[in-house]
Every structure is written in structure tokens, then in C-alpha cells.
Write a protein that holds these residues in place. Structure first.
Motif, PDB file in Angstrom:
ATOM      1  N   LYS A 133       0.832  -1.205   0.000  1.00 21.72           N
ATOM      2  CA  LYS A 133       0.000   0.000   0.000  1.00 21.72           C
ATOM      3  C   LYS A 133       0.866   1.255   0.000  1.00 21.72           C
ATOM      4  O   LYS A 133       0.587   2.227  -0.718  1.00 21.72           O
ATOM      5  CB  LYS A 133      -0.926  -0.005   1.222  1.00 21.72           C
ATOM      6  N   GLU A 134       1.925   1.237   0.803  1.00 18.25           N
ATOM      7  CA  GLU A 134       2.852   2.377   0.866  1.00 18.25           C
ATOM      8  C   GLU A 134       3.548   2.593  -0.473  1.00 18.25           C
ATOM      9  O   GLU A 134       3.677   3.726  -0.941  1.00 18.25           O
ATOM     10  CB  GLU A 134       3.889   2.133   1.959  1.00 18.25           C
ATOM     11  N   LEU A 135       3.988   1.510  -1.096  1.00 20.70           N
ATOM     12  CA  LEU A 135       4.668   1.613  -2.385  1.00 20.70           C
ATOM     13  C   LEU A 135       3.729   2.155  -3.458  1.00 20.70           C
ATOM     14  O   LEU A 135       4.123   2.993  -4.275  1.00 20.70           O
ATOM     15  CB  LEU A 135       5.215   0.250  -2.806  1.00 20.70           C
ATOM     16  N   LEU A 136       2.505   1.679  -3.445  1.00 21.95           N
ATOM     17  CA  LEU A 136       1.513   2.133  -4.420  1.00 21.95           C
ATOM     18  C   LEU A 136       1.267   3.630  -4.297  1.00 21.95           C
ATOM     19  O   LEU A 136       1.120   4.335  -5.300  1.00 21.95           O
ATOM     20  CB  LEU A 136       0.198   1.366  -4.234  1.00 21.95           C
ATOM     21  N   SER A 137       1.264   4.141  -3.062  1.00 21.52           N
ATOM     22  CA  SER A 137       1.038   5.574  -2.836  1.00 21.52           C
ATOM     23  C   SER A 137       2.167   6.428  -3.396  1.00 21.52           C
ATOM     24  O   SER A 137       2.009   7.620  -3.634  1.00 21.52           O
ATOM     25  CB  SER A 137       0.873   5.850  -1.338  1.00 21.52           C
ATOM     26  N   LYS A 138       3.321   5.790  -3.613  1.00 20.53           N
ATOM     27  CA  LYS A 138       4.475   6.489  -4.168  1.00 20.53           C
ATOM     28  C   LYS A 138       4.618   6.267  -5.675  1.00 20.53           C
ATOM     29  O   LYS A 138       5.629   6.637  -6.270  1.00 20.53           O
ATOM     30  CB  LYS A 138       5.754   6.021  -3.463  1.00 20.53           C
ATOM     31  N   GLY A 139       3.595   5.661  -6.278  1.00 21.97           N
ATOM     32  CA  GLY A 139       3.629   5.417  -7.708  1.00 21.97           C
ATOM     33  C   GLY A 139       4.517   4.265  -8.122  1.00 21.97           C
ATOM     34  O   GLY A 139       4.983   4.205  -9.265  1.00 21.97           O
ATOM     35  N   ILE A 140       4.745   3.331  -7.204  1.00 22.09           N
ATOM     36  CA  ILE A 140       5.614   2.182  -7.473  1.00 22.09           C
ATOM     37  C   ILE A 140       4.757   0.950  -7.750  1.00 22.09           C
ATOM     38  O   ILE A 140       3.849   0.621  -6.978  1.00 22.09           O
ATOM     39  CB  ILE A 140       6.545   1.904  -6.283  1.00 22.09           C
ATOM     40  N   PHE A 141       5.040   0.279  -8.858  1.00 17.93           N
ATOM     41  CA  PHE A 141       4.366  -0.975  -9.179  1.00 17.93           C
ATOM     42  C   PHE A 141       5.169  -2.104  -8.523  1.00 17.93           C
ATOM     43  O   PHE A 141       6.343  -2.310  -8.839  1.00 17.93           O
ATOM     44  CB  PHE A 141       4.306  -1.189 -10.696  1.00 17.93           C
TER      45      PHE A 141
END
Length: 234
Positions: A135-143
Motif C-alpha cells: 500500500k505504501e509503495l503504491l502511494s508512491k507510484g511504485i508498481f
């Protein structure tokens, strides 16, 4: 035979089995390291040390040491993205940085991984740990995606929406990016410009994502570099 005697026999059998197995260390060239030299070898490798722990054909446990904790290279982002989209059946934004966690066949990292079968229960347990990280990675635009080497059996449904545990079916990522087997897996971060950082060995995806900050990334990819290819490019 009473239960006490059965327990004693089982204990003796297990003890003998464990003691019969040998732990053999080998170096980067595949040569055996004498027991008296193991500590010295580990010290010489320092922070760059990696290891691959596996069972050999002779039944002994081997630990292959290496000095490739971090690797870097320039890859074709479009090819990587296309391959991942084919595996995950999802669309990846052209501006997304990709982080892959890779699991190797035959890894003795944990009881979960060592038999090359991930049950539904084991997958759910791992996902419960990863969920807030993803979830944290997704919020940073990371797939973010977890890939498993061909030969590892996943008891999940890859066609399920929001699934992110997949098999590297064609072996593309094993053959082109994750060239070095590492105990407890490896990570790769691929930026849209093709700059790719690989970290071998046990870690966490959110900790690895910290390498993406300008300050940390510049330690590996300096602005003055001409993007010389240091890893095999697919």
C-alpha cells in the motif's frame, strides 16, 4: 512399545539424520572453503557478502558465498514492462518505477520456501505481512510484484483481481535480471529511464524503496555516468 520408547527412537533417528548432514561452504569459483578459513572468507567479503544455501545432489547442505550484494545496470524498460504486463495481466504506467521481489527455487530460507510449494495458508500469511508495504509503495507510484522462479508451486489463483504473486513462467526475469541465486531472494528496482538496481539477499520492499531517493540513488547512478551497461540487457 510405549509412547516414551517411541519418542526416544524418533528423537535418536532425527538427531542422527541431522548430524549426518554436512554444511559445506564454497567460494565464488565453486571451490570448497576449509572450515578454518570460513570466518576469514566472510570477513574479506565484508558488507558485499551474499550467500546461496541449498541441498546438493549428494544430500549435503551447501552455502555458496559471493560478493554481489548490489548490482546495477541499464535495461530496456519497455521490454521489462511488457513482460510483466503479460505475466500479471495488468497495465503498468509508463511513469511507474517497478519493484520486483524474486523467490528462487530450492531456497532454504524458511520452512515455507524450502519445499518449493507455497500453500494458500503460507501465501496469505506472507501477504498479511506485505499488505501495508504494498500500500505504501503504491502511494508512491511504485508498481510492486512478487515473482517466483519456475518450478515453485503456488497454491493461488493468478487470474484473481489484485493478485501480485506470479510465476516467472518463461524464466525471463531469472535469465535476464536475477542471475545470482540468493538465500531469501532478491529485489530489483527498475526506473522508467532503464536504470536498474538489484539487491541480493533477505530484505524488505519498503526498505529497498528507500534506495530510490535522489540522495541514495546517486550513490549507484551518478549524473556524470554515461549509462554504461554493467548487466546483461534484455
Amino acid at each position: 512399545m510405549n509412547e516414551k520408547k517411541i519418542f526416544i527412537l524418533i528423537f535418536i533417528f532425527f538427531t542422527n539424520y541431522v548430524s549426518s548432514q554436512k554444511e559445506i561452504y564454497i567460494d565464488e569459483q565453486g571451490d570448497t572453503i576449509p572450515n578454518s578459513k570460513i570466518a576469514e572468507k566472510k570477513k574479506s567479503l565484508g558488507k558485499s557478502i551474499t550467500s546461496w544455501r541449498y541441498i546438493g545432489k549428494d544430500g549435503n547442505e551447501y552455502v555458496k558465498l559471493g560478493n554481489n550484494r548490489y548490482l546495477k545496470g541499464i535495461f530496456d524498460y519497455d521490454i521489462i514492462k511488457k513482460e510483466l504486463e503479460g505475466i500479471t495481466n495488468s497495465k503498468i504506467s509508463d511513469s511507474s518505477t517497478i519493484i520486483i521481489e524474486y523467490f528462487f527455487k530450492g531456497d532454504l530460507c524458511t520452512n515455507t520456501s524450502k519445499d518449493d510449494i507455497w500453500t494458500k495458508r503460507e501465501i496469505n500469511k506472507r501477504k498479511n505481512f506485505i499488505k501495508p508495504i504494498k500500500k505504501e509503495l503504491l502511494s508512491k507510484g511504485i508498481f510492486f510484484v512478487c515473482l517466483f522462479e519456475l518450478g515453485i508451486e503456488l497454491k493461488n489463483k493468478e487470474e484473481k483481481p489484485n493478485e501480485y504473486f506470479f510465476t516467472d513462467k518463461k524464466g525471463f526475469f531469472k535469465e535476464n535480471i536475477f542471475l545470482n541465486q540468493s538465500t531469501c531472494g532478491s529485489y530489483a528496482a527498475i526506473k522508467p529511464n532503464g536504470e536498474t538496481l538489484i539487491r541480493n539477499g533477505e530484505y524488505r520492499a519498503d526498505w529497498f524503496a528507500n534506495h530510490l531517493t535522489e540522495e541514495n540513488w546517486s550513490l549507484f547512478f551518478k549524473p556524470s555516468e554515461d549509462n554504461a551497461k554493467e548487466e546483461k540487457t534484455p
